[in-house]
Write a protein that holds these residues in place. Structure first.
Motif, mmCIF file in Angstrom:
data_model
loop_
_atom_site.group_PDB
_atom_site.id
_atom_site.type_symbol
_atom_site.label_atom_id
_atom_site.label_comp_id
_atom_site.label_asym_id
_atom_site.label_seq_id
_atom_site.Cartn_x
_atom_site.Cartn_y
_atom_site.Cartn_z
ATOM 1 N N THR A 80 0.829 -1.209 0.000
ATOM 2 C CA THR A 80 0.000 0.000 0.000
ATOM 3 C C THR A 80 0.863 1.259 0.000
ATOM 4 N N HIS A 81 1.894 1.290 0.832
ATOM 5 C CA HIS A 81 2.771 2.457 0.854
ATOM 6 C C HIS A 81 3.602 2.560 -0.422
ATOM 7 N N LYS A 84 1.409 4.168 -3.022
ATOM 8 C CA LYS A 84 1.279 5.614 -2.841
ATOM 9 C C LYS A 84 2.525 6.341 -3.332
ATOM 10 N N HIS A 88 2.942 9.074 -6.645
ATOM 11 C CA HIS A 88 3.585 10.389 -6.609
ATOM 12 C C HIS A 88 4.542 10.571 -7.788
ATOM 13 N N LEU A 168 -6.248 5.913 -2.811
ATOM 14 C CA LEU A 168 -4.962 6.275 -2.209
ATOM 15 C C LEU A 168 -4.518 7.678 -2.626
ATOM 16 N N CYS A 169 -5.006 8.163 -3.752
ATOM 17 C CA CYS A 169 -4.656 9.523 -4.179
ATOM 18 C C CYS A 169 -5.317 10.588 -3.304
ATOM 19 N N SER A 172 -5.241 8.635 3.249
ATOM 20 C CA SER A 172 -4.004 8.004 3.712
ATOM 21 C C SER A 172 -4.086 6.487 3.540
ATOM 22 N N THR A 173 -2.936 5.853 3.669
ATOM 23 C CA THR A 173 -2.885 4.404 3.499
ATOM 24 C C THR A 173 -3.612 3.676 4.624
ATOM 25 N N ASP A 342 2.417 5.551 8.741
ATOM 26 C CA ASP A 342 1.978 6.924 8.457
ATOM 27 C C ASP A 342 2.480 7.902 9.513
#
Length: 422
Positions: A80-81, A84, A88, A168-169, A172-173, A342
């Motif tokens: 997941t991270h 994200k 970016h 996710l955009c 937060s995760t 996070d």
């Protein structure tokens, strides 16, 4: 006069593949029986009979459950991270979805590698593929028919991950992982309505708690924020994942890990061949566009694809080594793990009380969904035996049911089977 005895044999039905979500807790008893049958097939016929009654087998499966549950939490948190971070660098969620979905082609090769390591009588890849695809084909049909039947599941798989990337955009995760845990509640609702599954009041309570948590999560930042849109996209991803599992159960039923590897490999092949033209169309229309001068983050994309592949392998094939409940708990543990990451990355020292309450409510509903189907009967019978004072002898002996599906003794035969209280 000897007491009556009853034997509980392992259920022939087994685990269904999951898409970006944990296995369905309502089928834990069925899936555990199928996982034991699959493990017995890998270990060979000679050692299956003696291993079933060995107490070390249960201890070993619990130990594997602790390890694999932690691995599932780490894999989902890391994926997941990573997603994200990739967003970016490259804001092309459908291209990322297509790239990661094609890696599902490796499912059956990985399953065959495990077959070579564990099986006593090794088979060639073609023979094992035909054997594993029998529950999906329902007879002698060509491969193109199998691929055509896998196309709807490929669409649902890609749509679920695409909506999750869009979520996710905006959120937060940790919020996205929390909302995705509601997929189990939606699976129960769809199974109850479409498949006429058994009604359970505790699971209705779990659905109400999940919906309450979603509403609290959506309005945590107020009415004029991206949280509402992000949570709505996350709910759409969870609903699509639930529809995937219910449609699979309706068309195929419960499938073993070998059939799951064949199906997911076909899903990857369909994604590679059918969705590639849509990537080109989105690029030409500048919906998802990046200039040629911009370097593509291939290293980050490959890391994300490997992490997602590892997560789905653990979810779909981990039942061979442990109980599915541990896999489900591992997915739930990804929520506090994502929250901790996070906090570490953002440097904040406080959490929103509304988000904490929403996560706690959703987690409570998730744990209620892990209860076995006949947990209330087992609890009432145990409490009844405890009230009458004979629970040490007859009640406990009557409720002893082996998790692997072995023999169990009861003082009186019962009309219905009762699952052990977890």
């Amino acid at each position: 006069m000897n007491k009556l005895t009853a034997k509980v044999s392992p259920s022939p039905s087994t685990v269904a593949p999951a898409v970006l979500s944990p296995p369905d807790p309502s089928d834990d008893t069925t899936r555990e029986g199928g996982a034991m049958a699959e493990m017995a097939g890998w270990e060979g016929d000679g050692g299956a009979g003696c291993c079933k009654h060995c107490p070390l087998v249960g201890i070993r499966r619990v130990a594997w459950g602790v390890v694999l549950g932690g691995a599932v939490a780490l894999a989902w948190t890391a994926s997941t991270h990573s997603a994200k971070l990739v967003l970016h660098r490259l804001h092309a969620p459908f291209f990322i979805t297509w790239f990661c979905s094609t890696w599902n082609l490796l499912f059956f090769p990985l399953y065959y590698l495990g077959h070579l390591i564990r099986a006593d009588q090794r088979q060639c890849p073609v023979t094992l593929f035909r054997q594993c695809s029998e529950p999906l084909r329902e007879g002698e049909v060509p491969l193109r028919v199998l691929l055509r039947g896998s196309a709807p599941f490929s669409v649902l798989w890609s749509l679920s991950w695409y909506l999750y990337l869009l979520a996710l955009c905006r959120i937060s995760t940790s919020d996205a992982s929390t909302v995705l845990c509601c997929s189990q509640a939606f699976t129960f609702l769809l199974s109850w309505i479409g498949l006429r599954d058994r009604f359970m009041g505790v699971r209705i309570v779990a659905v109400i708690l999940s919906i309450t948590g979603i509403v609290m999560m959506a309005y945590a930042d107020g009415f004029h924020s991206d949280s509402i849109t992000g949570v709505a996209l996350g709910v759409g991803s969870a609903c699509t994942s639930a529809l995937y599992k219910v449609l699979l159960k309706r068309r195929v039923g419960e499938v073993c890990p070998g059939a799951a590897s064949v199906l997911l490999s076909c899903v990857g092949l369909c994604s590679c061949s059918l969705h590639s033209w849509l990537c080109v169309l989105l690029y030409l229309t500048h919906v998802e566009y990046w200039p040629f001068s911009q370097p593509m983050p291939w290293d980050m994309l490959c890391v994300l694809a490997v992490l997602l592949l590892a997560f789905n392998v653990l979810v779909n094939l981990g039942g061979v080594l442990t109980y599915p409940s541990f896999i489900s708990l591992g997915v739930l543990l990804s929520v506090p793990a994502s929250t901790a990451v996070d906090l570490y990355l953002t440097g904040t020292s406080q959490l929103s009380q509304v988000r904490l309450a929403a996560a706690g409510i959703i987690g409570t509903g998730y744990l209620l969904l892990l209860l076995p189907e006949h947990w209330d009967d087992s609890a009432l019978r145990w409490l009844g035996g405890l009230w009458h004072g004979d629970w040490n002898e007859d009640s406990m002996a009557g409720e002893e049911i082996s998790i692997e599906g072995g023999a169990s003794t009861r003082p009186k035969p019962k009309p219905t089977s009762v699952a052990a209280l977890a």
